[in-house]
Motif scaffolding. Structure first.
Motif, PDB file in Angstrom:
ATOM      1  N   GLU A 251      -8.385   0.195  -7.826  1.00 54.56           N
ATOM      2  CA  GLU A 251      -7.249  -0.250  -8.637  1.00 54.56           C
ATOM      3  C   GLU A 251      -6.272   0.889  -8.857  1.00 54.56           C
ATOM      4  O   GLU A 251      -5.057   0.679  -8.902  1.00 54.56           O
ATOM      5  CB  GLU A 251      -7.739  -0.833  -9.965  1.00 54.56           C
ATOM      6  N   ALA A 254      -4.322   0.881  -5.818  1.00 53.69           N
ATOM      7  CA  ALA A 254      -3.324  -0.189  -5.817  1.00 53.69           C
ATOM      8  C   ALA A 254      -2.071   0.235  -6.579  1.00 53.69           C
ATOM      9  O   ALA A 254      -0.935  -0.029  -6.143  1.00 53.69           O
ATOM     10  CB  ALA A 254      -3.928  -1.458  -6.424  1.00 53.69           C
ATOM     11  N   CYS A 257      -0.078   2.646  -4.478  1.00 57.90           N
ATOM     12  CA  CYS A 257       0.644   1.962  -3.387  1.00 57.90           C
ATOM     13  C   CYS A 257       1.908   1.263  -3.887  1.00 57.90           C
ATOM     14  O   CYS A 257       2.848   1.049  -3.114  1.00 57.90           O
ATOM     15  CB  CYS A 257      -0.275   0.944  -2.717  1.00 57.90           C
ATOM     16  N   GLN A 258       1.929   0.892  -5.168  1.00 61.42           N
ATOM     17  CA  GLN A 258       3.130   0.287  -5.745  1.00 61.42           C
ATOM     18  C   GLN A 258       4.243   1.312  -5.898  1.00 61.42           C
ATOM     19  O   GLN A 258       5.430   0.969  -5.869  1.00 61.42           O
ATOM     20  CB  GLN A 258       2.805  -0.339  -7.105  1.00 61.42           C
ATOM     21  N   ARG A 286     -11.453  -5.598  -1.979  1.00 64.98           N
ATOM     22  CA  ARG A 286     -10.149  -5.247  -2.538  1.00 64.98           C
ATOM     23  C   ARG A 286      -9.462  -4.180  -1.674  1.00 64.98           C
ATOM     24  O   ARG A 286      -8.238  -4.244  -1.441  1.00 64.98           O
ATOM     25  CB  ARG A 286     -10.325  -4.742  -3.962  1.00 64.98           C
ATOM     26  N   LEU A 290      -5.853  -4.537   0.121  1.00 63.56           N
ATOM     27  CA  LEU A 290      -4.755  -3.585  -0.082  1.00 63.56           C
ATOM     28  C   LEU A 290      -4.261  -3.029   1.246  1.00 63.56           C
ATOM     29  O   LEU A 290      -3.059  -2.813   1.439  1.00 63.56           O
ATOM     30  CB  LEU A 290      -5.220  -2.443  -0.991  1.00 63.56           C
ATOM     31  N   HIS A 294      -0.407  -3.470   2.151  1.00 68.69           N
ATOM     32  CA  HIS A 294       0.493  -2.315   2.164  1.00 68.69           C
ATOM     33  C   HIS A 294       0.563  -1.622   3.531  1.00 68.69           C
ATOM     34  O   HIS A 294       1.367  -0.688   3.696  1.00 68.69           O
ATOM     35  CB  HIS A 294       0.061  -1.302   1.101  1.00 68.69           C
TER      36      HIS A 294
END
Length: 489
Positions: A251, A254, A257-258, A286, A290, A294
């Motif tokens: 997480e 994640a 990556c945003q 997960r 991702l 991405h």
């Protein structure tokens, strides 16, 4: 005339040719100044009689020294010591500093890369709780020797001893494909596999192919420095995400990556290095999601998959990857012995083709004999028998070592018994200075890592890997006894 019979001594039983012995001794007489520049040498017949040698031997020695510039031939006059002599004053390989030449410093500048500096892990004498090395005493040496001998007896010598495929020996790639498909639920052919010299080469090749300067590579906050070095060497910006008791925090990845594009994520999900924890199924799924979302490549390093103890090994990410986003890397060095540099990269055929082109410019091909021999061990079942035996032995040693740590060092360190692998991740009491403890242990005949290489920047974990696999139960007892003596008094 000089007393050549006294000055020159020829050993006809020596391996060196007689004419080369004579040339060397004449060269030494010239270098020592006994034969002066411009001095005439005896004719070949005369010197042959003096030394009781064949004239052709004298001619060959003179020709050798004429070619090197120590002698010169003057038409109608004979053979003379050259003037000037071809003397080269020996020099050290460094530049001159304060009037003295040094071996250390060159005369040209170059950039030293700090990320390449890390301690070497060597298997020395005495007791050791290493980084997680296999016990080379268990390696199938006799079986391997038989396979080596068969290499010389079978097949076309031109094929065996000529240039081969940069991807590696076909037999080994075919056998590895079958083995990986059966044990890891991969779906490969030999064309999906590149044989490398250990997993480090596979990571280096993948880094070279995938990363451009300035792109982002993500690793765990604690991670194998060998992988980090390769990503930095490729020019990538290396970012980290936390690692907890379940492995990589996906997480946190994640969220990263945003904020920015990520090119590559490196993971050791089966037994995270260095902490040995296994990434659970939900995080694996997960991570794959991702990667697809991405567009980053997952570089999965499965360095000791064979050694999982509590239950059936969790299948690799590569076995559940429908989109071709995972490059899978493994090694037999942990399964057999570190000296046998056999690793492998598993990926789509086009990736393997390109990796083979890159491999060719740094290492034309691998060790054809070793690759063939290991392929034979897979084909005749010896490798599977070895892995089964090693698994049972390492499981027994893991259980025994953990019981020793619990009984002898309670309160001095904390650890979670690993599900698999060849080492225990141990966190020492804050009152114990781990670096000092490692130094004191070395004096007592026990070597283990001080853990400094595992510290993230700005953090002191006071933790290290204590390898148990390479030691017998008696050796483990002795090692723990030394630790207990040093920490308990």
């Amino acid at each position: 005339m000089l007393p050549f019979r006294t000055l020159i001594s020829i050993d006809k039983s020596a391996e060196a040719s007689i004419y080369l012995q004579l040339a060397e001794q004449l060269r030494r007489l010239i270098g020592d100044g006994i034969l002066k520049t411009g001095q005439k040498l005896p004719g070949t017949r005369q010197l042959a009689e003096l030394l009781q040698l064949h004239r052709k031997t004298i001619i060959a020695a003179y020709d050798e020294l004429l070619a090197e510039g120590w002698l010169e031939s003057r038409a109608g006059s004979g053979t003379f010591v050259a003037d000037p002599l071809p003397l080269v004053r020996p020099q050290t390989l460094g530049k001159e500093i304060d009037g003295q030449r040094t071996h250390r410093e060159p005369g040209f500048p170059f950039e030293s890369k700090p990320h390449l500096v890390r301690p070497l892990l060597l298997m020395g004498e005495g007791l050791r709780l290493d980084d997680g090395f296999p016990d080379i005493r268990l390696a199938p040496m006799e079986e391997l020797a038989r396979a080596y001998r068969s290499y010389f007896r079978w097949g076309n010598p031109q094929q065996h001893f000529g240039y081969g495929d940069p991807k590696g020996n076909r037999l080994l790639r075919e056998e590895l494909s079958v083995f990986l498909n059966e044990t890891r639920a991969l779906r490969t052919t030999a064309d999906n596999i590149l044989i490398s010299r250990g997993s480090m080469m596979g990571i280096h090749l993948a880094s070279t192919l995938l990363l451009k300067p300035g792109q982002t590579a993500v690793v765990g906050e604690t991670n194998w420095s060998g992988a980090n070095m390769n990503f930095q060497q490729a020019g990538a910006e290396l970012l980290t995400v936390p690692v907890d008791q379940h492995g990589l925090d996906v997480e946190a990845l994640a969220e990263l990556c945003q904020r920015r594009p990520v090119r590559l994520v490196y993971v050791t999900p089966h037994h995270h290095y260095p902490t040995t924890v296994t990434l659970p199924p939900d995080r694996r799924l997960r991570l794959l999601q991702l990667s697809q979302q991405h567009g980053f490549v997952i570089l999965e390093d499965d360095y000791d998959y064979e050694f999982h103890y509590l239950r059936r090994p969790v299948l690799p990410l590569a076995s559940a990857d429908p989109n071709g986003m995972v490059i899978y890397i493994g090694s037999l060095s942990k399964s057999v012995a570190p000296a046998f540099r056999i690793g492998y990269v598993v990926a789509s055929e086009t990736v393997i083709d390109e990796l083979a082109r890159l491999r060719r410019i740094i290492d034309r091909q691998g060790d054809a004999m070793l690759e063939f021999a290991i392929g034979q061990l897979f084909r005749n079942g010896d490798m599977r028998r070895h892995l089964k035996k090693a698994h049972q032995t390492y499981l027994s040693r893991c259980n025994y070592f953990c019981s020793l740590l619990t009984s002898a060092l309670a309160g001095s360190l904390q650890f979670v018994k690993p599900d698999g692998g060849l080492a225990v991740w141990a966190k020492f009491d804050p009152q114990i200075e781990l670096a000092q403890l490692a130094q004191k242990a070395k004096v007592e005949g026990l070597t283990f890592s001080d853990g400094l290489a595992h510290n993230p920047p700005g953090k002191a974990l006071n933790s290290t890997r204590l390898g148990f696999a390479s030691s017998t139960e008696t050796e483990l007892e002795q090692s723990v006894a030394i630790l207990r003596k040093l920490v308990k008094g």
